[in-house]
Design a protein around this motif. Structure first.
Motif, PDB file in Angstrom:
ATOM      1  N   TYR A   1       0.673  -1.065   0.048  1.00 18.53           N
ATOM      2  CA  TYR A   1       0.103  -0.096  -0.027  1.00 18.53           C
ATOM      3  C   TYR A   1       1.057   1.393   0.009  1.00 18.53           C
ATOM      4  O   TYR A   1       0.376   2.237  -0.657  1.00 18.53           O
ATOM      5  CB  TYR A   1      -1.001  -0.025   1.237  1.00 18.53           C
ATOM      6  N   MET A   2       1.984   1.177   0.612  1.00 16.80           N
ATOM      7  CA  MET A   2       2.777   2.345   0.818  1.00 16.80           C
ATOM      8  C   MET A   2       3.570   2.911  -0.354  1.00 16.80           C
ATOM      9  O   MET A   2       3.538   3.860  -0.871  1.00 16.80           O
ATOM     10  CB  MET A   2       3.918   2.028   1.911  1.00 16.80           C
ATOM     11  N   GLN A   3       4.020   1.644  -1.056  1.00 19.52           N
ATOM     12  CA  GLN A   3       4.537   2.036  -2.580  1.00 19.52           C
ATOM     13  C   GLN A   3       3.755   2.431  -3.450  1.00 19.52           C
ATOM     14  O   GLN A   3       3.720   3.132  -4.145  1.00 19.52           O
ATOM     15  CB  GLN A   3       5.081   0.578  -3.149  1.00 19.52           C
ATOM     16  N   CYS A   4       2.225   1.972  -3.442  1.00 19.58           N
ATOM     17  CA  CYS A   4       1.291   2.266  -4.237  1.00 19.58           C
ATOM     18  C   CYS A   4       0.842   3.835  -4.138  1.00 19.58           C
ATOM     19  O   CYS A   4       0.876   4.803  -4.974  1.00 19.58           O
ATOM     20  CB  CYS A   4      -0.101   1.481  -3.919  1.00 19.58           C
ATOM     21  N   VAL A   5       0.787   4.272  -2.854  1.00 19.03           N
ATOM     22  CA  VAL A   5       0.471   5.816  -2.658  1.00 19.03           C
ATOM     23  C   VAL A   5       1.699   6.589  -3.039  1.00 19.03           C
ATOM     24  O   VAL A   5       1.390   7.843  -3.329  1.00 19.03           O
ATOM     25  CB  VAL A   5       0.221   6.000  -0.895  1.00 19.03           C
ATOM     26  N   GLY A   6       2.915   6.166  -2.798  1.00 21.77           N
ATOM     27  CA  GLY A   6       4.285   6.783  -3.385  1.00 21.77           C
ATOM     28  C   GLY A   6       4.123   7.178  -4.646  1.00 21.77           C
ATOM     29  O   GLY A   6       4.726   8.185  -5.084  1.00 21.77           O
ATOM     30  N   ASN A   7       3.315   6.618  -5.466  1.00 24.84           N
ATOM     31  CA  ASN A   7       3.131   6.801  -6.894  1.00 24.84           C
ATOM     32  C   ASN A   7       1.995   7.747  -7.395  1.00 24.84           C
ATOM     33  O   ASN A   7       1.737   8.230  -8.244  1.00 24.84           O
ATOM     34  CB  ASN A   7       2.839   5.616  -7.831  1.00 24.84           C
ATOM     35  N   VAL A   8       1.194   8.178  -6.163  1.00 28.04           N
ATOM     36  CA  VAL A   8       0.066   8.862  -6.489  1.00 28.04           C
ATOM     37  C   VAL A   8       0.575  10.490  -6.555  1.00 28.04           C
ATOM     38  O   VAL A   8       1.290  10.735  -5.504  1.00 28.04           O
ATOM     39  CB  VAL A   8      -1.102   8.912  -5.570  1.00 28.04           C
ATOM     40  N   ASP A   9       0.194  11.204  -7.282  1.00 30.22           N
ATOM     41  CA  ASP A   9       0.758  12.585  -7.570  1.00 30.22           C
ATOM     42  C   ASP A   9      -0.305  13.753  -7.541  1.00 30.22           C
ATOM     43  O   ASP A   9      -0.037  14.888  -7.715  1.00 30.22           O
ATOM     44  CB  ASP A   9       1.375  12.845  -8.915  1.00 30.22           C
ATOM     45  N   ILE A  10      -1.635  13.214  -6.903  1.00 30.91           N
ATOM     46  CA  ILE A  10      -2.598  14.391  -6.805  1.00 30.91           C
ATOM     47  C   ILE A  10      -2.779  14.447  -5.482  1.00 30.91           C
ATOM     48  O   ILE A  10      -2.407  13.738  -4.341  1.00 30.91           O
ATOM     49  CB  ILE A  10      -3.838  13.754  -7.402  1.00 30.91           C
TER      50      ILE A  10
ATOM     51  N   ASP B   1      -3.427   5.291  12.544  1.00 33.27           N
ATOM     52  CA  ASP B   1      -2.898   4.359  11.616  1.00 33.27           C
ATOM     53  C   ASP B   1      -2.918   4.955  10.056  1.00 33.27           C
ATOM     54  O   ASP B   1      -1.930   4.800   9.299  1.00 33.27           O
ATOM     55  CB  ASP B   1      -3.633   3.115  11.402  1.00 33.27           C
ATOM     56  N   ALA B   2      -3.916   5.764   9.713  1.00 30.28           N
ATOM     57  CA  ALA B   2      -4.004   6.422   8.476  1.00 30.28           C
ATOM     58  C   ALA B   2      -2.643   7.580   8.245  1.00 30.28           C
ATOM     59  O   ALA B   2      -2.153   7.435   7.084  1.00 30.28           O
ATOM     60  CB  ALA B   2      -5.353   7.327   8.096  1.00 30.28           C
ATOM     61  N   LEU B   3      -2.050   7.986   9.253  1.00 30.54           N
ATOM     62  CA  LEU B   3      -0.976   8.692   9.056  1.00 30.54           C
ATOM     63  C   LEU B   3       0.406   8.069   8.585  1.00 30.54           C
ATOM     64  O   LEU B   3       1.267   8.899   8.244  1.00 30.54           O
ATOM     65  CB  LEU B   3      -0.897   9.439  10.526  1.00 30.54           C
ATOM     66  N   TYR B   4       0.219   6.933   8.634  1.00 30.20           N
ATOM     67  CA  TYR B   4       1.490   5.949   8.250  1.00 30.20           C
ATOM     68  C   TYR B   4       1.629   6.435   6.661  1.00 30.20           C
ATOM     69  O   TYR B   4       2.593   6.087   5.991  1.00 30.20           O
ATOM     70  CB  TYR B   4       1.221   4.662   8.190  1.00 30.20           C
ATOM     71  N   PHE B   5       0.450   6.967   6.038  1.00 33.58           N
ATOM     72  CA  PHE B   5       0.623   7.419   4.450  1.00 33.58           C
ATOM     73  C   PHE B   5       1.319   8.728   4.248  1.00 33.58           C
ATOM     74  O   PHE B   5       1.871   9.013   3.390  1.00 33.58           O
ATOM     75  CB  PHE B   5      -0.821   7.477   3.789  1.00 33.58           C
ATOM     76  N   ALA B   6       1.607   9.160   5.613  1.00 33.43           N
ATOM     77  CA  ALA B   6       1.938  10.734   5.360  1.00 33.43           C
ATOM     78  C   ALA B   6       3.383  11.008   4.560  1.00 33.43           C
ATOM     79  O   ALA B   6       3.403  12.017   3.832  1.00 33.43           O
ATOM     80  CB  ALA B   6       1.880  11.462   6.757  1.00 33.43           C
ATOM     81  N   ASP B   7       4.289  10.128   4.954  1.00 31.95           N
ATOM     82  CA  ASP B   7       5.450  10.417   4.434  1.00 31.95           C
ATOM     83  C   ASP B   7       5.715  10.165   2.843  1.00 31.95           C
ATOM     84  O   ASP B   7       6.420  10.967   2.203  1.00 31.95           O
ATOM     85  CB  ASP B   7       6.612   9.427   5.021  1.00 31.95           C
ATOM     86  N   LEU B   8       4.744   9.054   2.418  1.00 32.18           N
ATOM     87  CA  LEU B   8       4.878   8.987   1.001  1.00 32.18           C
ATOM     88  C   LEU B   8       3.686   9.935   0.129  1.00 32.18           C
ATOM     89  O   LEU B   8       4.193  10.218  -1.003  1.00 32.18           O
ATOM     90  CB  LEU B   8       4.432   7.464   0.737  1.00 32.18           C
ATOM     91  N   ALA B   9       2.585  10.109   0.904  1.00 30.10           N
ATOM     92  CA  ALA B   9       1.533  10.923   0.081  1.00 30.10           C
ATOM     93  C   ALA B   9       2.080  12.426   0.414  1.00 30.10           C
ATOM     94  O   ALA B   9       1.428  12.938   1.587  1.00 30.10           O
ATOM     95  CB  ALA B   9       0.366  10.274   0.610  1.00 30.10           C
ATOM     96  N   ARG B  10       2.828  12.854  -0.108  1.00 33.58           N
ATOM     97  CA  ARG B  10       3.221  14.040  -0.005  1.00 33.58           C
ATOM     98  C   ARG B  10       2.385  15.273  -0.007  1.00 33.58           C
ATOM     99  O   ARG B  10       2.154  16.254   0.823  1.00 33.58           O
ATOM    100  CB  ARG B  10       4.617  14.664  -0.828  1.00 33.58           C
ATOM    101  N   ARG B  11       1.261  15.194  -0.946  1.00 31.73           N
ATOM    102  CA  ARG B  11       0.324  16.090  -0.851  1.00 31.73           C
ATOM    103  C   ARG B  11      -0.980  15.576  -0.249  1.00 31.73           C
ATOM    104  O   ARG B  11      -2.036  15.332  -0.959  1.00 31.73           O
ATOM    105  CB  ARG B  11      -0.079  16.290  -2.564  1.00 31.73           C
TER     106      ARG B  11
END
Length: 287
Positions: free
Chosen positions: A204-213, A230-240
């Protein structure tokens, strides 16, 4: 509300039943992706605040709801298949925004990782990349119920866990819906659970890292299965990305009580219509 109904052919010759709610005052179209064991009817509460602002697309996966009669012979679909279906529907309806609920986020994020050119923003509600203790217990018990095709236990499990904060009327509707699904739908959900359990958080983390919107993650304060932390674990990769906690709400957010509905509406409008939400709301009220 008026809806234009159509059956759209997608990946592999599959057919998907869709409902398009037009808004003549909007040039923006949002497509909604429901979670496991649910149909597009589960978005009734979200539709109330989205339709006055956007064109809205609802659809049922090929194996459930109003799509099922059009797909007589159907193999098990993985989340990758559902991502391709979503990409086809985005193109068909020229959607520029997407909103997913619960496990519908997996196929949504997989689709967004392909960077579809049309999509500008996405809302991800009631999802996190962490299979915490409560979620693992829910999925493990769900596997057992689904494998046994025990309709009563499946419906009771959902209401007692992720549906714990639903009002009584919604719980009764939920129970009736889940306990009357076809055997193939239970098998499909069992396939999804096994697929989810075989994936680790890195996927999931790699997937979100590719999202640019820009992404908005909505999670309920009382949700033990997909928690705000737990949702905050996305924060580092999902920069926006932005994160909003809906106070005094569980997994089903806007369906649980009026205040939660208003808080979800406010957060979604502010995110999808930055700087324009209040004007859009006034225009909807005048119309």
């Amino acid at each position: 509300m008026y809806a234009e109904k159509a059956v759209v052919r997608v990946q592999g010759g599959l057919k998907v039943h869709t409902r398009f709610y037009p808004n003549p005052r909007s040039d923006s179209t949002i497509i909604l992706v429901n979670g496991s064991l649910a149909t597009s009817a589960s978005f009734h509460q979200a539709l109330r605040f989205l339709q006055p602002l956007f064109n809205v697309v609802l659809f049922d996966q090929p194996y459930c709801g109003q799509s099922r009669p059009y797909n007589k012979s159907l193999h098990m679909l993985g989340k990758e298949d559902e991502a391709l279906i979503l990409l086809d529907l985005i193109e068909h309806f020229r959607a520029d925004q997407v909103m997913s609920f619960s496990w519908g986020a997996v196929s949504t994020l997989l689709a967004l990782a392909q960077r579809p050119a049309r999509i500008k923003r996405a809302v991800i509600s009631s999802f996190s990349p962490v299979l915490n203790r409560e979620m693992l217990d829910y999925l493990t018990r769900g596997q057992e119920c689904l494998a046994a095709c025990d309709r009563h236990r499946i419906a009771t499990l959902v209401n007692d866990t992720i549906g714990a904060h639903l009002p009584p009327l919604f719980k009764r509707c939920n129970f009736r819906h889940i306990s009357t699904l076809e055997v193939h739908e239970y098998a499909q959900m069992l396939h999804h659970i096994r697929q989810v359990l075989s994936l680790d958080a890195d996927r999931y983390m790699q997937c979100v890292g590719n999202v640019d919107i820009p992404l908005l993650f909505l999670n309920g304060e009382l949700d033990k299965h997909t928690t705000p932390n737990d949702a905050l674990y996305f924060a580092d990769l999902a920069r926006r990305s932005e994160y909003v906690t809906i106070r005094n709400a569980g997994h089903f957010l806007e369906s649980e009580h009026q205040t939660a509905w208003e808080d979800v509406r406010e957060a979604v409008e502010r995110f999808l219509l930055p700087g324009e939400a209040e004007d859009a709301r006034r225009l909807a009220m005048v119309g």
